[in-house]
Design a protein around this motif. Structure first.
Motif, PDB file in Angstrom:
ATOM      1  N   LEU A 155      14.535  -5.614   5.814  1.00  0.00           N
ATOM      2  CA  LEU A 155      15.699  -4.979   5.174  1.00  0.00           C
ATOM      3  C   LEU A 155      15.285  -4.254   3.892  1.00  0.00           C
ATOM      4  O   LEU A 155      15.746  -3.135   3.628  1.00  0.00           O
ATOM      5  N   LEU A 156      14.414  -4.882   3.114  1.00  0.00           N
ATOM      6  CA  LEU A 156      13.951  -4.264   1.877  1.00  0.00           C
ATOM      7  C   LEU A 156      13.171  -2.980   2.161  1.00  0.00           C
ATOM      8  O   LEU A 156      13.388  -1.944   1.505  1.00  0.00           O
ATOM      9  N   ALA A 157      12.280  -3.031   3.156  1.00  0.00           N
ATOM     10  CA  ALA A 157      11.485  -1.852   3.498  1.00  0.00           C
ATOM     11  C   ALA A 157      12.369  -0.725   4.030  1.00  0.00           C
ATOM     12  O   ALA A 157      12.147   0.452   3.715  1.00  0.00           O
ATOM     13  N   ARG A 158      13.376  -1.074   4.825  1.00  0.00           N
ATOM     14  CA  ARG A 158      14.298  -0.052   5.335  1.00  0.00           C
ATOM     15  C   ARG A 158      15.040   0.637   4.197  1.00  0.00           C
ATOM     16  O   ARG A 158      15.227   1.861   4.203  1.00  0.00           O
ATOM     17  N   ASP A 159      15.466  -0.148   3.213  1.00  0.00           N
ATOM     18  CA  ASP A 159      16.167   0.437   2.068  1.00  0.00           C
ATOM     19  C   ASP A 159      15.252   1.365   1.282  1.00  0.00           C
ATOM     20  O   ASP A 159      15.659   2.451   0.858  1.00  0.00           O
ATOM     21  N   GLU A 160      14.010   0.939   1.085  1.00  0.00           N
ATOM     22  CA  GLU A 160      13.056   1.757   0.328  1.00  0.00           C
ATOM     23  C   GLU A 160      12.761   3.072   1.054  1.00  0.00           C
ATOM     24  O   GLU A 160      12.642   4.122   0.428  1.00  0.00           O
ATOM     25  N   ALA A 193       0.826  -1.212   0.000  1.00  0.00           N
ATOM     26  CA  ALA A 193       0.000   0.000   0.000  1.00  0.00           C
ATOM     27  C   ALA A 193       0.862   1.264   0.000  1.00  0.00           C
ATOM     28  O   ALA A 193       0.329   2.379  -0.105  1.00  0.00           O
ATOM     29  N   GLY A 194       2.172   1.098   0.113  1.00  0.00           N
ATOM     30  CA  GLY A 194       3.080   2.240   0.037  1.00  0.00           C
ATOM     31  C   GLY A 194       3.392   2.912   1.354  1.00  0.00           C
ATOM     32  O   GLY A 194       3.992   3.987   1.379  1.00  0.00           O
ATOM     33  N   ASN A 195       2.998   2.286   2.477  1.00  0.00           N
ATOM     34  CA  ASN A 195       3.265   2.874   3.793  1.00  0.00           C
ATOM     35  C   ASN A 195       4.412   2.110   4.439  1.00  0.00           C
ATOM     36  O   ASN A 195       4.219   1.099   5.116  1.00  0.00           O
ATOM     37  N   PHE A 196       5.640   2.610   4.230  1.00  0.00           N
ATOM     38  CA  PHE A 196       6.820   1.891   4.690  1.00  0.00           C
ATOM     39  C   PHE A 196       6.980   1.939   6.210  1.00  0.00           C
ATOM     40  O   PHE A 196       7.511   1.007   6.809  1.00  0.00           O
ATOM     41  N   GLY A 197       6.539   3.025   6.836  1.00  0.00           N
ATOM     42  CA  GLY A 197       6.637   3.112   8.284  1.00  0.00           C
ATOM     43  C   GLY A 197       5.837   2.020   8.978  1.00  0.00           C
ATOM     44  O   GLY A 197       6.343   1.325   9.862  1.00  0.00           O
ATOM     45  N   SER A 231       7.935  25.069  15.906  1.00  0.00           N
ATOM     46  CA  SER A 231       8.860  26.138  15.526  1.00  0.00           C
ATOM     47  C   SER A 231      10.258  25.945  16.112  1.00  0.00           C
ATOM     48  O   SER A 231      11.174  26.695  15.779  1.00  0.00           O
ATOM     49  N   ALA A 232      10.434  24.957  16.996  1.00  0.00           N
ATOM     50  CA  ALA A 232      11.745  24.723  17.610  1.00  0.00           C
ATOM     51  C   ALA A 232      12.742  24.206  16.580  1.00  0.00           C
ATOM     52  O   ALA A 232      12.366  23.633  15.545  1.00  0.00           O
ATOM     53  N   SER A 233      14.009  24.400  16.872  1.00  0.00           N
ATOM     54  CA  SER A 233      15.065  23.984  15.944  1.00  0.00           C
ATOM     55  C   SER A 233      15.041  22.469  15.738  1.00  0.00           C
ATOM     56  O   SER A 233      14.784  21.701  16.670  1.00  0.00           O
ATOM     57  N   SER A 234      15.334  22.070  14.501  1.00  0.00           N
ATOM     58  CA  SER A 234      15.331  20.656  14.163  1.00  0.00           C
ATOM     59  C   SER A 234      16.626  19.988  14.612  1.00  0.00           C
ATOM     60  O   SER A 234      17.720  20.554  14.484  1.00  0.00           O
ATOM     61  N   VAL A 235      16.475  18.786  15.155  1.00  0.00           N
ATOM     62  CA  VAL A 235      17.628  17.988  15.560  1.00  0.00           C
ATOM     63  C   VAL A 235      17.995  16.981  14.475  1.00  0.00           C
ATOM     64  O   VAL A 235      19.165  16.811  14.126  1.00  0.00           O
ATOM     65  N   LEU A 236      16.962  16.303  13.932  1.00  0.00           N
ATOM     66  CA  LEU A 236      17.202  15.244  12.953  1.00  0.00           C
ATOM     67  C   LEU A 236      15.922  14.962  12.183  1.00  0.00           C
ATOM     68  O   LEU A 236      14.840  14.883  12.778  1.00  0.00           O
ATOM     69  N   ALA A 237      16.048  14.790  10.872  1.00  0.00           N
ATOM     70  CA  ALA A 237      14.912  14.350  10.054  1.00  0.00           C
ATOM     71  C   ALA A 237      14.796  12.839  10.169  1.00  0.00           C
ATOM     72  O   ALA A 237      15.794  12.125  10.042  1.00  0.00           O
ATOM     73  N   LEU A 238      13.566  12.370  10.417  1.00  0.00           N
ATOM     74  CA  LEU A 238      13.335  10.947  10.639  1.00  0.00           C
ATOM     75  C   LEU A 238      12.426  10.383   9.552  1.00  0.00           C
ATOM     76  O   LEU A 238      11.203  10.566   9.600  1.00  0.00           O
ATOM     77  N   PRO A 239      12.987   9.683   8.575  1.00  0.00           N
ATOM     78  CA  PRO A 239      12.143   9.047   7.553  1.00  0.00           C
ATOM     79  C   PRO A 239      11.231   8.000   8.182  1.00  0.00           C
ATOM     80  O   PRO A 239      11.534   7.469   9.259  1.00  0.00           O
ATOM     81  N   PRO A 240      10.116   7.672   7.541  1.00  0.00           N
ATOM     82  CA  PRO A 240       9.230   6.620   8.076  1.00  0.00           C
ATOM     83  C   PRO A 240      10.001   5.314   8.270  1.00  0.00           C
ATOM     84  O   PRO A 240      10.826   4.931   7.434  1.00  0.00           O
ATOM     85  N   GLY A 241       9.733   4.648   9.384  1.00  0.00           N
ATOM     86  CA  GLY A 241      10.408   3.399   9.682  1.00  0.00           C
ATOM     87  C   GLY A 241      11.649   3.546  10.525  1.00  0.00           C
ATOM     88  O   GLY A 241      12.251   2.542  10.929  1.00  0.00           O
ATOM     89  N   SER A 242      12.045   4.794  10.831  1.00  0.00           N
ATOM     90  CA  SER A 242      13.228   5.017  11.663  1.00  0.00           C
ATOM     91  C   SER A 242      12.981   4.533  13.091  1.00  0.00           C
ATOM     92  O   SER A 242      11.858   4.579  13.598  1.00  0.00           O
TER      93      SER A 242
END
Length: 251
Positions: free
Chosen positions: A103-108, A75-79, A206-217
């Motif tokens: 492993l495949l989903a993490r790579d995607e 369905a396209g929802n990797f998280g 509005s707070a400063s960003s620490v890290l961008a977290l892709p789905p599945g992180s």
């Protein structure tokens, strides 16, 4: 003594058979069958809904979460896919299909992972159920040999060695259970399921960003404040993310 040991081993085998029977009942559920049919016919969101209905009924199994992960992946929802593959592996650490698809989903998704130490890797070889059975067997064997030594007029080196071995098994299994419950991949272990999630220094968009977290992180939830959670992040960082953007692996 051999008969008693054999009966304890039989009880452990019976417990494993009961778990397998529960899994088989879940997979024989009409809702599960309909979800499988929907998946086979390419109706992936319908399959997701069906599998989730089985999950809500409490009849969990590694295969159920694996199938739900596959439906979310298609369905396209990797998280959500990664979350459910992790749940499958939490129930069955030796599920090769779930491992491969994870492993495949993490790579995607280009998902970020928490660092694992040697202890984490070692205890991932088993599941909570397996370590619980090992602890139970270790306890009963330890009690049996301790009783035999107490009632015996002489102390056999063989019985002392078996008592020590039983205590060692009991201690190791209990330590494994504690580590799995409270360690980095224990009850605080969670997966980011939201999209475009930024971990921040404070509980404000509005707070400063620490890290961008892709789905599945992967994250470890440290505390909660209102609609925000404070978490240990990949790359040895920490930050706040919206509570609705992540789900714990353990339900």
């Amino acid at each position: 003594m051999k008969k008693r040991i054999g009966s304890w081993i039989s009880l452990a085998a019976l417990a494993i058979c009961c778990l397998a029977a529960m899994s088989a009942r879940a997979e024989a559920d009409p809702t599960f069958t309909k979800a499988n049919q929907a998946f086979a016919e390419g109706r992936f969101q319908e399959a997701v809904d069906g599998y989730q209905n089985v999950v809500r009924s409490g009849r969990w199994s590694a295969n159920l979460f694996y199938d739900l992960g596959n439906a979310w992946f298609r369905a396209g929802n990797f998280g959500q896919a990664i979350l459910n593959y992790e749940r499958a592996l939490a129930l069955d650490a030796h599920h090769p299909e779930a491992e491969a698809n994870l492993l495949l989903a993490r790579d995607e998704a280009r998902a970020l992972e928490l660092k694992k130490n040697r202890i984490d890797r070692y205890f991932e070889a088993g599941t909570t159920t397996q370590y619980s059975i090992a602890a139970s067997l270790g306890l009963w064997f330890a009690l049996f040999f301790a009783t035999r030594l107490a009632l015996s007029g002489r102390r056999s080196a063989g019985k002392v060695a078996l008592l020590a071995l039983s205590i060692l098994v009991l201690s190791g299994a209990c330590f494994a259970l504690y580590t799995m419950e409270n360690g980095p991949r224990g009850k605080a272990f969670a997966i980011v399921t939201g999209k475009n999630i930024e971990a921040r220094l404070a509980t404000a968009d509005s707070a400063s960003s620490v890290l961008a977290l892709p789905p599945g992180s992967e994250i470890n939830i440290l505390s909660e404040r209102g609609d925000w959670i404070y978490a240990a992040l990949p790359n040895d960082l920490r930050g706040w993310i919206p509570a609705k953007s992540a789900e714990r692996v353990r339900m």
